[in-house]
Each structure stands twice: as structure tokens, then as C-alpha cells.
Design an enzyme around this catalytic site. Structure first.
Site, PDB file in Angstrom:
ATOM      1  CE  LYS A  80      -1.540  -4.407   3.161  1.00 39.58           C
ATOM      2  NZ  LYS A  80      -1.782  -5.734   2.554  1.00 39.58           N
ATOM      3  CE1 TYR A 122      -4.067  -2.348   4.993  1.00 35.87           C
ATOM      4  CE2 TYR A 122      -3.601  -0.065   4.434  1.00 35.87           C
ATOM      5  CZ  TYR A 122      -3.821  -1.372   4.043  1.00 35.87           C
ATOM      6  OH  TYR A 122      -3.785  -1.698   2.716  1.00 35.87           O
ATOM      7  CB  SER A 147      -0.895   0.010   1.238  1.00 32.54           C
ATOM      8  OG  SER A 147      -1.523   1.253   1.419  1.00 32.54           O
TER       9      SER A 147
END
Length: 344
Positions: free
Chosen positions: A152, A148, A124
């Protein structure tokens, strides 16, 4: 060539399934349906006229994952599965670390056991955090700002360490910017549960009448109209990027990161205007305080993907809006209600 697609029933996963099948690949889909719906895979079959195996299971169940590998001759993996909402990750960080990191580690353990070392990983653009310069290149500083994004970022490091330990691995880290749009058939698209986290499904649900108005978070950013600027990419272009990455990892070894974006930035109000033009519907909205962690401007330098993968985004903002609206019109309540209609 058989490709395992984790999270293949999701928004990006289902569109990638279509493109893989169209290109002649055999696919095996693995999904737990926590962020998706099995009906999306029926629609993939409808679009392509092709069938494929589907397993409902969770990546945290390593023994069940291994059974999938035992029963299938898998050559490569495209790994989408994981939790993905920035705001939610702030509320339940441990769940995000457990699901995203442990699930990927378990997957790689099984891949290693079965000597399958070609992996396309769904990363991402959130790994960049607040960019030091625009456009954002793959060499930009990595400093994720949410749990989040940090999952990643950590997984990219884990996968690089995996390659360092065994240089037979070939891994592409695909850093997505902001996918919107839907398949031109209107059969598959983005179907969030509850109030959408992302801009375009929020707009389309206001347009269809499911929500009263759009909430725009902040209008005092240093941009042309004060609203945040992002790089919006058509989900079909994004899906095609996975095919190009799959070709690359099948021919070489190493770990490389690639930005998948258009290289153009649009503000929230510009997206609203483009959607109104495409749909002929006025979108009511209200301005509220900026969300914590949101940044003013983010768009990609996608030149590395063009140079090394031969990939470039082709669809413009008008097509993104029109395809999003077609999907919403055909599926006003996502997949669930349509599934009930189909079963009658």
C-alpha cells in the site's frame, strides 16, 4: 456517470456498490472471487433493486481488463482489488507484491490508454506502522511494517509519481482504519474463509458456534486493560467515504490522502464487552502472546476528510456490533451455504 469497481464483490466493495447505486451511479464490477463470493453481488441487487454488469477476471490479466474498458464507457475507478491479510503477507510476500503492485500498475496502464484519470484507491492505515503520536494524521510518518502494508505504501508512491508525470490525474488515497459491521439488512457482510484474521468476524463466529473461543493476542500493552486499541469504523460509513472521495476526484486534479476512521479507540476487551451487550451472548476467550508487528494503539485524526470531503463517520460501536451479529445470524456460514440453499 459509470464507475468501475475492482474487487466489488468483497466486504467493503459490496457495501460501496450499494451506496453508489443508491446515489444514482451506474457501476461495473470486476472481481476474481479469490477473497469474495459472487453471491454478494446478487445480494447487492436484492438490496437496491438495480442491475449492473459484472466481469470475473484478474487484474494481472491486462488484456482482459482492457476488454472491460473497450465495452464500457467508464468515467472513474474505485480500486479495492488486492490481497489483504497482514499475517499471510509475511508468509508469501512475493505473491502480495505481484498481485497488489502489478495489478494496480496494469489497471493504471489501461486507464491511461482510455484517458480515464479519476481514481479512488483503497489504501490502509497500516502504512503508518508504529505511530509516533496519537491520533494519527495524514502528515504522520509513513513506515509500514508488513509486506501487505508496504504494498500500500509503495502504491501510494507510484500513484503520486503517476500524477507528477501527468497532472490531469485526480487520485484519492483512502487510508482505512478497522472496518466492522454489515449492511442493516443482514444480506451482505464480512465473510472470511477459514479462521478470521479480523477481530469482529472472529467474535461473531465464536458467538454463532463455529469457533470455540476467541484468541486475544497480548494483554500487556500500555492501554487501559492491556489489550490493543484500534479505531473501528462501520463499513457503511466507510462505503459512504468512497462516494465523497469520488465526488472530490471528479471535480479536481491532484493526489490527496485521507484517513477514514472515527477518531475513537476501543480495546479488544471493550469490543468483546460491547458485542456481548448487543448480542446477549457471552464470548469465551483466551490470552496468547502478542503477534509480531502488532502495535498498542492506533486511531485516526479524521479531520481532513471532514474538511475536504465533507465526510464523517456517523455510526457508533453498538450499531457496529448489532449489524455484525445480524449478518452472522442470517448467514452462519457466510455466502456459500446460503447460495446452495437459494439454488435448490
Amino acid at each position: 456517470m459509470a464507475v468501475l469497481i475492482t474487487g466489488g464483490a468483497g466486504y467493503i466493495g459490496s457495501h460501496t456498490c450499494v451506496e453508489l447505486l443508491k446515489a444514482g451511479y451506474d457501476i461495473i464490477v470486476l472481481d476474481n472471487y479469490k477473497n469474495s463470493h459472487p453471491e454478494s453481488l446478487n445480494r447487492v441487487r436484492q438490496i437496491t433493486g438495480k442491475d449492473f454488469k459484472v466481469y470475473q477476471c484478474d487484474l494481472l490479466d491486462e488484456k482482459t481488463i482492457e476488454k472491460v474498458f473497450e465495452k464500457n464507457n467508464i468515467n472513474a475507478v474505485i480500486h479495492f482489488a488486492g490481497l489483504k491479510a497482514v499475517g499471510e503477507s509475511v508468509q508469501i510476500p512475493l505473491k502480495y507484491y505481484e498481485c497488489n503492485i502489478l495489478g494496480t500498475v496494469y489497471l493504471c496502464n489501461v486507464m491511461k490508454k482510455y484517458n480515464i484519470k479519476n481514481l479512488v484507491f483503497s489504501s490502509s492505515a497500516t502504512v503508518y506502522g508504529v505511530p509516533e503520536s496519537i491520533p494519527i494524521s495524514e502528515d504522520s510518518r509513513i513506515k509500514a511494517m508488513s509486506p501487505y502494508g508496504r504494498t500500500k505504501q509503495m502504491l501510494e508512491d507510484i500513484l503520486r509519481d503517476l500524477y507528477t508525470s501527468d497532472q490531469d490525474w485526480s487520485i484519492a488515497l483512502l487510508r482505512y482504519f478497522n472496518p466492522i459491521g454489515a449492511h442493516e439488512s443482514g444480506l451482505i457482510g464480512e465473510a472470511p474463509s477459514g479462521i478470521p484474521n479480523n477481530l469482529m468476524p472472529y467474535i461473531t463466529q465464536v458467538a454463532i458456534g463455529n469457533l470455540e473461543e476467541l484468541t486475544i493476542f497480548g494483554n500487556n500493552y500500555p492501554t487501559k486493560d492491556g489489550t490493543g486499541v484500534r479505531d473501528y469504523i462501520h463499513v457503511v460509513d466507510l462505503a459512504k467515504g468512497h462516494l465523497k472521495a469520488l465526488e472530490k476526484v471528479s471535480k479536481s486534479t491532484g493526489v490527496e490522502a485521507y484517513n477514514l476512521g472515527t477518531g475513537k479507540g476501543y480495546s479488544v476487551l471493550e469490543i468483546v464487552e460491547a458485542f456481548e451487550k448487543a448480542s446477549k451472548i457471552k464470548i469465551p476467550y483466551k490470552i496468547t502472546e502478542p503477534r509480531k508487528g502488532d502495535i498498542a494503539i492506533s486511531y485516526a485524526d479524521p479531520s481532513k476528510a471532514l474538511k475536504e470531503l465533507g465526510w464523517i463517520a456517523e455510526k457508533g460501536i453498538e450499531e457496529m456490533c448489532m449489524d455484525s451479529w445480524r449478518w452472522q445470524c442470517k448467514n452462519p456460514n457466510g455466502y456459500t451455504v446460503n447460495q446452495e440453499v437459494l439454488s435448490k
